[in-house]
Design an enzyme around this catalytic site. Structure first.
Site, PDB file in Angstrom:
ATOM      1  N   ASP A 225       0.832  -1.199   0.000  1.00 52.28           N
ATOM      2  CA  ASP A 225       0.000   0.000   0.000  1.00 52.28           C
ATOM      3  C   ASP A 225       0.871   1.255   0.000  1.00 52.28           C
ATOM      4  O   ASP A 225       1.848   1.337   0.752  1.00 52.28           O
ATOM      5  CB  ASP A 225      -0.870  -0.029   1.270  1.00 52.28           C
ATOM      6  CG  ASP A 225      -1.935   1.050   1.284  1.00 52.28           C
ATOM      7  OD1 ASP A 225      -2.813   1.018   0.423  1.00 52.28           O
ATOM      8  OD2 ASP A 225      -1.887   1.921   2.176  1.00 52.28           O
ATOM      9  N   GLU A 274      14.433 -15.397  -0.017  1.00 57.27           N
ATOM     10  CA  GLU A 274      14.859 -16.466   0.895  1.00 57.27           C
ATOM     11  C   GLU A 274      13.830 -17.575   0.987  1.00 57.27           C
ATOM     12  O   GLU A 274      14.139 -18.685   1.404  1.00 57.27           O
ATOM     13  CB  GLU A 274      14.995 -15.908   2.323  1.00 57.27           C
ATOM     14  CG  GLU A 274      16.262 -15.170   2.596  1.00 57.27           C
ATOM     15  CD  GLU A 274      16.149 -14.491   3.960  1.00 57.27           C
ATOM     16  OE1 GLU A 274      15.425 -15.008   4.847  1.00 57.27           O
ATOM     17  OE2 GLU A 274      16.764 -13.425   4.112  1.00 57.27           O
TER      18      GLU A 274
HETATM   19  C1  GLC Z   1      -4.242   3.079  -0.648  1.00 60.39           C
HETATM   20  C2  GLC Z   1      -5.465   2.222  -0.501  1.00 60.39           C
HETATM   21  C3  GLC Z   1      -6.612   3.083  -0.087  1.00 60.39           C
HETATM   22  C4  GLC Z   1      -6.271   3.730   1.231  1.00 60.39           C
HETATM   23  C5  GLC Z   1      -4.955   4.467   1.151  1.00 60.39           C
HETATM   24  C6  GLC Z   1      -4.438   4.806   2.502  1.00 60.39           C
HETATM   25  O1  GLC Z   1      -4.361   3.996  -1.658  1.00 60.39           O
HETATM   26  O2  GLC Z   1      -5.702   1.538  -1.680  1.00 60.39           O
HETATM   27  O3  GLC Z   1      -7.798   2.380   0.010  1.00 60.39           O
HETATM   28  O4  GLC Z   1      -7.277   4.616   1.603  1.00 60.39           O
HETATM   29  O5  GLC Z   1      -3.954   3.692   0.563  1.00 60.39           O
HETATM   30  O6  GLC Z   1      -3.992   3.641   3.148  1.00 60.39           O
END
Ligand code: GLC
Length: 558
Positions: A225, A274
């Site tokens: 993310d 790994e």
């Molecule tokens: C990413 C996720 C989204 C979230 C953001 C903050 O873009 O896909 O859903 O709100 O990160 O974590």
């Protein structure tokens, strides 16, 4: 000694001597949004047990892997993208045993499992952050986030001018343990999502350990993310002016796509390597260009990066052709597979994006012309699945679901909806629980209603209603994924060879295969190039020429 709770899926195929072909290079990866996929315990909220029970559906659909959006312990300020404990399952979704059972069952069905990793920020409920607040200025734990004194005579102004992606300032002021106003902390997203300071070695150590925890659980990979956000420019410099979010995607910002992030991914790659069985990571990296995105998938970094330039392209022939060429060219020098994606939990579903005029962006509140949107979405899907590389499918797109654009305001939960001028805000529309059956409580999602209201008529789009109907979108996906698996010209491998075609029509060949896409609103006559494999609309193929209907894609074997 690492312990594998669930056995990893092993097995890579060798293309040619000396060339190792990983499973992920042409995988179709299905995104499950756990809140909205299937509710196993009838509380109105999807959960891991619900996902586990529906794995046979995914197997039958023909995808290779499942990516699950976050299910970790979280106060759910941003639907789980605010993690309080990276090694625990939120009770709303189940337990670690449920996760283990899910991974095991998936592997038995030959499905890989990718989990979401949220390293840019934690929740304010994370133990480190809570203690940092409690211990006050001077707490060593504050070094693990970005705490700063405010500007102005009494520190009443934010430390810099950065704006949150969700709208408003990217800083929130704290209150000292004695009740006086204190320092500010940085949050690129909601105030409940404080950004980690990745310069601090404890942060890097902790995430290496979290990676190992989930790899030991047997997962096949991670979706990273905000992979472009971890490192901030030295000194957190002002950007100048307001309306910064408009600059996103065009310029490198001091908080996004800083070169320092790549060192982190090099370290992660050594950990992934790994483990047996080809464990991968895919970057959610919104960068200004596909060339910059390619930096995340250099041979010693991550394996894939989402192609958001592709997702952001309108239903427009020349624009699509260009983004395909640019994407393939950008990936070639780094040797990574191109990836293709049309929908996810952050954007308006493509059946609705394509239902309106081009250039509507990735978020729209307009329902548009639903029939047109679905026809284009089906054509877009067959185009995507014919391209070389790996593709992502977001739950419900195989049912042709539209975005739910008319959710009542009081039902909305997207944190960005409640903050002025945010970039997002209408993401609930693609997060409505999916319909499994024609009738019944929440159309088979679960026995206890649904956390977001489902629209009337949702049951007609259900898995039950579409199964066995050769004209349904679900059966089109099933056929497409089966053909993609069998046809030697599809999946990874050879690039596309463009053929001459009428205006607005895209035609490209791959070995033994031809894809024709009519992106226009009128039928075109084309020479029948071979045997029809599959089409997104009615195509006859019994003469030397045929009509390719408006907004239709056809696959041919040649
Ligand atoms: C990413 C996720 C989204 C979230 C953001 C903050 O873009 O896909 O859903 O709100 O990160 O974590």
């Amino acid at each position: 000694m690492t312990q594998h709770l669930a056995a990893p899926l092993t097995g890579t195929s060798d293309d040619a001597p000396g060339h190792r072909h990983g499973w992920w290079q042409d995988a179709v990866i299905y995104q499950v949004y756990p809140r909205s996929f299937a509710d196993g315990n009838g509380d109105g909220m999807g959960d891991l047990d619900g996902v586990r029970r529906r794995l046979p559906y995914l197997r039958e659909l023909g995808v290779d892997a499942v990516w699950l959006s976050p299910f970790y312990a979280s106060p759910q300020a941003d639907a789980g993208y605010d993690v309080a404990d990276y090694r625990a399952i939120d009770p709303m979704f189940g337990t670690l045993l449920d996760a283990d059972a899910l991974i095991r069952d998936a592997h038995e069905l030959q499905l890989r499992v990718i989990v979401d990793l949220v390293p840019n920020h934690s929740s304010v409920e994370h133990d480190w952050f809570r203690r940092a607040l409690r211990e006050g200025p001077g707490s060593a734990l504050r070094q693990r986030y970005h705490f700063r004194p405010g500007k102005g005579a009494a520190g009443e102004l934010p430390p810099n001018d950065w704006e949150s992606i969700f709208g408003g300032p990217a800083w929130t002021r704290t209150v000292n343990p004695d009740g006086t106003p204190g320092d500010w902390y940085l949050h690129l997203f909601a105030p409940e999502q404080p950004d980690f300071n990745w310069e601090h070695p404890a942060v890097a150590d902790e995430f290496r350990s979290i990676l190992r925890f989930w790899l030991d659980m047997g997962v096949d990979g991670f979706r990273v993310d905000v992979a472009h956000g971890l490192v901030k420019a030295e000194g957190l410099p002002d950007i100048g002016g307001s309306g910064q979010l408009r600059l996103l995607g065009n310029d490198v910002m001091p908080f996004f796509d800083q070169d320092g992030v790549h060192e982190i991914y090099r370290q992660w790659r050594t950990i992934l390597d790994e483990y047996p069985g080809d464990r991968i990571a895919v970057a959610e990296a919104w960068t200004p260009t596909v060339e910059r995105t390619a930096n995340y998938v250099r041979p010693d970094e991550l394996h894939q990066a989402f192609n958001f330039q592709y997702l952001s392209t309108s239903w427009d022939g020349p624009a699509l052709r260009e983004v395909i060429d640019v994407s393939l060219a950008a990936m070639r020098p780094v040797g990574a597979p191109a990836t293709w994606v049309l929908s996810n939990h952050d954007v308006t579903r493509h059946a609705t994006r394509f239902a309106g005029p081009p250039g509507g962006g990735t978020q729209t509140r307009e329902p548009g012309d639903r029939t047109l949107g679905l026809r284009r979405a089906r054509a877009a899907t067959l185009l995507m699945l014919a391209l070389p590389g790996s593709a992502y499918v977001y739950q419900g797109e195989e049912l042709g679901l539209p975005d739910v654009t008319d959710l009542p305001d009081e039902a909305r939960q997207d944190p960005s909806y409640f903050r002025a001028d945010g970039q997002d805000g209408f993401r609930d529309g693609c997060r409505v629980p999916i319909p499994w059956t024609r009738e019944g409580s929440s159309y088979g999602f679960g026995s206890g209603g649904s956390w977001l209201p489902q629209p009337d008529g949702w049951g007609e789009l259900s898995v039950e209603a579409q199964t066995g109907d050769p004209d349904s979108t679900l059966e089109m996906y099933r056929s497409a994924l089966a053909v993609r698996k069998e046809h030697p010209g599809l999946g990874g491998g050879a690039a596309v060879e463009w053929r001459e075609a009428p205006e607005g029509v895209l035609a490209f060949g791959r070995p033994g295969f031809l894809c024709t896409v009519n992106t226009t609103d009128a039928a075109v006559r084309i020479a029948v190039p071979g045997t029809l494999l599959l089409a997104s609309g009615p195509v006859a193929a019994d003469g030397p020429e045929t009509e390719l209907p408006a907004n239709t894609t056809a696959w041919w074997t040649v």
